[in-house]
Design a protein around this motif. Structure first.
Motif, mmCIF file in Angstrom:
data_model
loop_
_atom_site.group_PDB
_atom_site.id
_atom_site.type_symbol
_atom_site.label_atom_id
_atom_site.label_comp_id
_atom_site.label_asym_id
_atom_site.label_seq_id
_atom_site.Cartn_x
_atom_site.Cartn_y
_atom_site.Cartn_z
ATOM 1 N N UNK A 1 36.629 20.987 40.947
ATOM 2 C CA UNK A 1 35.935 21.530 39.790
ATOM 3 C C UNK A 1 34.426 21.460 40.050
ATOM 4 N N UNK A 2 33.858 22.595 40.454
ATOM 5 C CA UNK A 2 32.426 22.676 40.714
ATOM 6 C C UNK A 2 31.915 24.044 40.252
ATOM 7 N N UNK A 3 30.642 24.264 40.441
ATOM 8 C CA UNK A 3 30.041 25.510 39.967
ATOM 9 C C UNK A 3 30.579 26.736 40.706
ATOM 10 N N UNK A 4 30.947 26.553 41.971
ATOM 11 C CA UNK A 4 31.506 27.669 42.740
ATOM 12 C C UNK A 4 32.824 28.137 42.131
ATOM 13 N N UNK A 5 33.718 27.200 41.807
ATOM 14 C CA UNK A 5 35.009 27.582 41.228
ATOM 15 C C UNK A 5 34.833 28.145 39.823
ATOM 16 N N UNK A 6 33.904 27.623 39.063
ATOM 17 C CA UNK A 6 33.637 28.189 37.736
ATOM 18 C C UNK A 6 33.181 29.639 37.861
ATOM 19 N N UNK A 7 32.318 29.926 38.869
ATOM 20 C CA UNK A 7 31.858 31.293 39.089
ATOM 21 C C UNK A 7 33.019 32.205 39.474
ATOM 22 N N UNK A 8 33.904 31.725 40.373
ATOM 23 C CA UNK A 8 35.057 32.532 40.797
ATOM 24 C C UNK A 8 35.974 32.817 39.608
ATOM 25 N N UNK A 9 36.235 31.813 38.783
ATOM 26 C CA UNK A 9 37.129 31.980 37.632
ATOM 27 C C UNK A 9 36.545 32.970 36.633
ATOM 28 N N UNK A 10 35.259 32.829 36.311
ATOM 29 C CA UNK A 10 34.649 33.710 35.319
ATOM 30 C C UNK A 10 34.534 35.143 35.842
ATOM 31 N N UNK A 11 34.230 35.309 37.123
ATOM 32 C CA UNK A 11 34.149 36.661 37.677
ATOM 33 C C UNK A 11 35.514 37.314 37.743
ATOM 34 N N UNK A 12 36.557 36.545 38.048
ATOM 35 C CA UNK A 12 37.914 37.103 38.048
ATOM 36 C C UNK A 12 38.330 37.531 36.655
ATOM 37 N N UNK A 13 37.967 36.727 35.666
ATOM 38 C CA UNK A 13 38.279 37.093 34.280
ATOM 39 C C UNK A 13 37.565 38.377 33.884
ATOM 40 N N UNK A 14 36.272 38.459 34.175
ATOM 41 C CA UNK A 14 35.479 39.621 33.752
ATOM 42 C C UNK A 14 35.878 40.881 34.503
ATOM 43 N N UNK A 15 36.024 40.780 35.834
ATOM 44 C CA UNK A 15 36.377 41.966 36.621
ATOM 45 C C UNK A 15 37.805 42.398 36.326
ATOM 46 N N UNK A 16 38.711 41.442 36.140
ATOM 47 C CA UNK A 16 40.084 41.795 35.791
ATOM 48 C C UNK A 16 40.181 42.479 34.443
ATOM 49 N N UNK B 1 39.583 51.464 31.976
ATOM 50 C CA UNK B 1 39.667 52.926 31.918
ATOM 51 C C UNK B 1 40.555 53.494 33.022
ATOM 52 N N UNK B 2 41.527 52.724 33.495
ATOM 53 C CA UNK B 2 42.409 53.177 34.567
ATOM 54 C C UNK B 2 43.593 53.960 33.997
ATOM 55 N N UNK B 3 44.046 54.947 34.767
ATOM 56 C CA UNK B 3 45.241 55.699 34.376
ATOM 57 C C UNK B 3 46.396 55.429 35.328
ATOM 58 N N UNK B 4 46.136 54.732 36.436
ATOM 59 C CA UNK B 4 47.182 54.398 37.401
ATOM 60 C C UNK B 4 47.800 53.055 37.038
ATOM 61 N N UNK B 5 49.119 53.018 36.945
ATOM 62 C CA UNK B 5 49.806 51.770 36.608
ATOM 63 C C UNK B 5 49.610 50.727 37.702
ATOM 64 N N UNK B 6 49.526 51.159 38.943
ATOM 65 C CA UNK B 6 49.313 50.204 40.038
ATOM 66 C C UNK B 6 47.958 49.518 39.909
ATOM 67 N N UNK B 7 46.924 50.281 39.572
ATOM 68 C CA UNK B 7 45.603 49.676 39.415
ATOM 69 C C UNK B 7 45.527 48.806 38.158
ATOM 70 N N UNK B 8 46.241 49.209 37.122
ATOM 71 C CA UNK B 8 46.278 48.374 35.918
ATOM 72 C C UNK B 8 46.915 47.028 36.241
ATOM 73 N N UNK B 9 48.032 47.043 36.980
ATOM 74 C CA UNK B 9 48.687 45.793 37.374
ATOM 75 C C UNK B 9 47.827 45.006 38.358
ATOM 76 N N UNK B 10 47.033 45.715 39.181
ATOM 77 C CA UNK B 10 46.146 45.031 40.119
ATOM 78 C C UNK B 10 45.080 44.232 39.389
ATOM 79 N N UNK B 11 44.392 44.878 38.449
ATOM 80 C CA UNK B 11 43.341 44.175 37.715
ATOM 81 C C UNK B 11 43.936 43.116 36.779
ATOM 82 N N UNK B 12 45.143 43.354 36.294
ATOM 83 C CA UNK B 12 45.822 42.310 35.540
ATOM 84 C C UNK B 12 46.133 41.111 36.426
#
Length: 342
Positions: free
Chosen positions: A147-162, A168-179
């Motif tokens: 538990x450090x600042x690096x992992x907090x950054x990875x977790x928050x960026x994964x949440x935001x980018x996901x 705004x995706x129309x492809x089910x594969x990309x929707x499941x990817x970001x999910x």
């Protein structure tokens, strides 16, 4: 040798490489297992009838080779500095080791290859890529994570980018990817809480992905607008697909809410209120992907063109889809009853 027997052989070696990595007690043998796993999955990805699979296989190979070579370089460098292949458990070592493994798992911001590779695969190869190919890297991330600042950054960026990436995706594969990227953040935060918690989360996530695949793979659905034209005489198929998707999004009272519920409870106990508030809000936004598909398919557009064929699959496939959907819908209630009884 027939095509099916060849695929079965490579699938067995893929499982073997995964087991070698999980059961190894040195970094070199773990790296060897990852390479066996990679070289076994590449032939499974390629399909002569689909030219997109060749591009996806090349992208996947280059990214995995880059992360594997980085991991091997780190292992050899640290082994010269420290004792033979035993790494000192420090924060800097944790960051160095975890970074190539996060790239292998497709966590943000090292996720750029994930959507394009998913778009070129068949549905069952997507199932291998999303849950199965993450098992070995996640095992080693759980052993090295801190538990450090690096992992907090990875977790928050994964949440935001996901959340933002699939909006705004129309492809089910990309929707499941970001999910999947979003779920990766939840699994990383579950690793910080305990080993049993993230394993439970991963098992439920794999079960829900399998539930979705048993429905969309026979129908060969790739885009959101194709769900509008599923035969309206088979409303039960639509119900199964969208209940599985909503469960994957973590909507109560479906099974997908159970691991998120446990993670939320553990984080509240540890007073991580700010982070869990952001994660819950972003997870509610991800439900928009699935609610949009469900609402549009059931209510807005109900036409049925003549060129859509009926859903006529074998009895075994239909029973598997019904069984997986039932587990997805009723799993949370069954788990609650079981816990209260014992």
């Amino acid at each position: 040798m027939s095509n099916n027997s060849t695929k079965f052989f490579f699938f067995i070696t893929l499982i073997s490489g995964m087991l070698i990595t999980i059961s190894s007690n040195s970094w070199i043998s773990a790296w060897m297992g990852l390479e066996i796993n990679l070289l076994s999955f590449i032939p499974l990805m390629i399909n002569s009838n689909n030219t997109f699979t060749t591009e996806a296989a090349l992208k996947y190979f280059l990214i995995q080779a880059l992360s594997s070579s980085s991991l091997l370089f780190i292992i050899l460098s640290k082994s010269f500095i420290e004792s033979m292949f035993s790494l000192i458990n420090s924060s800097l070592t944790s960051i160095i080791i975890v970074t190539p493994l996060l790239m292998k798992s497709g966590a943000a911001p090292l996720h750029w290859w994930f959507p394009s590779v998913m778009e070129g695969l068949s549905w069952w190869n997507c199932f291998i890529l999303m849950p199965m190919q993450k098992i070995a890297p996640l095992i080693f991330i759980s052993n090295s994570i801190k538990f450090n600042q690096f992992m907090i950054m990875i977790i928050m960026m994964s949440i935001l980018i996901g959340t933002v990436g699939g909006y705004n995706q129309i492809s089910l594969r990309k929707i499941l990817t970001y999910s999947s990227i979003n779920h990766m953040a939840w699994m990383l935060i579950a690793m910080l809480m305990g080993e049993n918690l993230w394993i439970l989360y991963f098992m439920v996530y794999s079960l829900l992905i399998l539930s979705v695949m048993t429905i969309v793979a026979p129908l060969q659905i790739s885009f959101v607008n194709q769900t509008f034209f599923i035969n309206n005489e088979a409303k039960f198929i639509k119900l199964m697909m969208f209940s599985s998707l909503l469960s994957l999004g973590g909507l109560p009272p479906f099974l997908g809410f159970l691991p998120k519920w446990l993670v939320i409870q553990h984080m509240i106990i540890n007073w991580s209120l700010t982070m869990i508030s952001i994660m819950v809000i972003m997870s509610l936004v991800t439900l928009y992907y699935y609610l949009r598909i469900s609402y549009s398919s059931f209510i807005i557009l109900s036409s049925e063109p003549n060129w859509i064929s009926l859903f006529k699959e074998s009895k075994n496939n239909s029973m598997i889809a019904i069984l997986m959907t039932t587990i997805s819908m009723l799993g949370l209630m069954i788990s609650s009853i079981f816990i209260n009884m014992f």
